[in-house]
Write a protein that holds these residues in place. Structure first.
Motif, PDB file in Angstrom:
ATOM      1  N   ALA A 146     -32.209   8.100  29.780  1.00  0.00           N
ATOM      2  CA  ALA A 146     -30.803   9.190  30.490  1.00  0.00           C
ATOM      3  C   ALA A 146     -31.499   9.384  31.541  1.00  0.00           C
ATOM      4  O   ALA A 146     -32.588   9.566  32.558  1.00  0.00           O
ATOM      5  N   VAL A 147     -30.837  10.005  32.456  1.00  0.00           N
ATOM      6  CA  VAL A 147     -30.952  10.780  34.099  1.00  0.00           C
ATOM      7  C   VAL A 147     -29.842  11.803  34.748  1.00  0.00           C
ATOM      8  O   VAL A 147     -29.043  11.944  34.483  1.00  0.00           O
ATOM      9  N   SER A 148     -30.601  12.402  35.615  1.00  0.00           N
ATOM     10  CA  SER A 148     -29.971  13.918  36.130  1.00  0.00           C
ATOM     11  C   SER A 148     -29.021  13.517  36.052  1.00  0.00           C
ATOM     12  O   SER A 148     -28.967  12.063  37.308  1.00  0.00           O
ATOM     13  N   ARG A 149     -28.041  14.343  36.869  1.00  0.00           N
ATOM     14  CA  ARG A 149     -27.345  14.067  38.014  1.00  0.00           C
ATOM     15  C   ARG A 149     -27.395  13.674  39.676  1.00  0.00           C
ATOM     16  O   ARG A 149     -26.829  13.163  39.351  1.00  0.00           O
ATOM     17  N   SER A 150     -28.364  14.452  39.504  1.00  0.00           N
ATOM     18  CA  SER A 150     -29.534  13.845  40.607  1.00  0.00           C
ATOM     19  C   SER A 150     -30.108  12.278  41.070  1.00  0.00           C
ATOM     20  O   SER A 150     -29.835  11.895  41.992  1.00  0.00           O
ATOM     21  N   GLY A 151     -29.990  12.379  40.151  1.00  0.00           N
ATOM     22  CA  GLY A 151     -31.184  10.947  39.797  1.00  0.00           C
ATOM     23  C   GLY A 151     -32.316  11.620  39.687  1.00  0.00           C
ATOM     24  O   GLY A 151     -33.338  10.442  39.811  1.00  0.00           O
ATOM     25  N   VAL A 152     -33.143  12.438  39.982  1.00  0.00           N
ATOM     26  CA  VAL A 152     -33.844  12.659  40.373  1.00  0.00           C
ATOM     27  C   VAL A 152     -34.857  12.640  39.033  1.00  0.00           C
ATOM     28  O   VAL A 152     -36.341  12.304  38.671  1.00  0.00           O
ATOM     29  N   ARG A 186     -13.572  10.256  38.187  1.00  0.00           N
ATOM     30  CA  ARG A 186     -14.470  11.305  38.052  1.00  0.00           C
ATOM     31  C   ARG A 186     -15.730  10.516  39.348  1.00  0.00           C
ATOM     32  O   ARG A 186     -15.645  10.173  39.170  1.00  0.00           O
ATOM     33  N   THR A 187     -15.841  11.963  40.019  1.00  0.00           N
ATOM     34  CA  THR A 187     -17.095  11.638  40.504  1.00  0.00           C
ATOM     35  C   THR A 187     -18.177  12.227  39.797  1.00  0.00           C
ATOM     36  O   THR A 187     -18.567  12.761  38.979  1.00  0.00           O
ATOM     37  N   LEU A 188     -18.931  10.594  40.086  1.00  0.00           N
ATOM     38  CA  LEU A 188     -20.310  10.550  38.631  1.00  0.00           C
ATOM     39  C   LEU A 188     -21.252  11.605  39.107  1.00  0.00           C
ATOM     40  O   LEU A 188     -21.798  12.463  37.985  1.00  0.00           O
ATOM     41  N   SER A 189     -21.391  11.892  39.877  1.00  0.00           N
ATOM     42  CA  SER A 189     -21.889  12.918  40.247  1.00  0.00           C
ATOM     43  C   SER A 189     -22.226  14.247  39.472  1.00  0.00           C
ATOM     44  O   SER A 189     -23.467  14.861  39.869  1.00  0.00           O
ATOM     45  N   ASP A 243     -26.645   5.608  41.711  1.00  0.00           N
ATOM     46  CA  ASP A 243     -26.403   5.615  43.280  1.00  0.00           C
ATOM     47  C   ASP A 243     -24.986   6.333  43.156  1.00  0.00           C
ATOM     48  O   ASP A 243     -23.846   5.868  43.096  1.00  0.00           O
ATOM     49  N   ASN A 244     -25.131   8.102  43.304  1.00  0.00           N
ATOM     50  CA  ASN A 244     -23.781   8.224  43.758  1.00  0.00           C
ATOM     51  C   ASN A 244     -22.858   7.995  44.295  1.00  0.00           C
ATOM     52  O   ASN A 244     -21.915   8.488  44.562  1.00  0.00           O
TER      53      ASN A 244
END
Length: 124
Positions: free
Chosen positions: A50-56, A27-30, A73-74
């Motif tokens: 933990a890191v959010s979907r965007s990485g921000v 699946r798409t990791l993003s 790195d999505n």
């Protein structure tokens, strides 16, 4: 389904560094938040970062704050855990995990997908 495979573990001296990777497939990791957890011998598995979907946005356990950096790195469908200033008490099996839920989550049951783990040993 998301398949996660960790790599980058090994033996390192106290004060050294390691970079763990978590490669995702299926699946798409993003579409998923990511987390890193660890389990030391004789102890329960615990939250690391933990890191959010965007990485921000990121969140860390107090024990690793200022020494570890979680990122992703999505485009490569890969997450990372940079570990600096390693201590013997960081010795553990490190697991990455993915959750479809939003937010920075340290609650393990919220993560639906887990890797097999990679061993990190900090010793002189």
């Amino acid at each position: 389904q998301v398949q996660l495979v960790e790599s980058g573990g090994g033996l390192v001296q106290p004060g050294g560094s390691l970079r763990l990777s978590c490669a995702a497939s299926g699946r798409t990791l993003s579409n998923y938040g990511m987390g890193w957890f660890r389990q030391a011998p004789g102890k329960e598995r615990e939250f690391v970062a933990a890191v959010s979907r965007s990485g921000v946005n990121t969140f860390y356990a107090d024990s690793v704050k200022g020494r570890f950096t979680i990122s992703r790195d999505n485009a490569k469908n890969t997450g990372y855990l940079q570990m600096n200033s390693l201590k013997p008490e960081d010795t553990a099996i490190y697991y990455c995990a993915a959750t479809p839920r939003y937010g920075l989550i340290r609650y393990q049951p919220a993560y639906d997908y887990w890797g097999q783990g990679t061993q990190v040993t900090v010793s002189s």
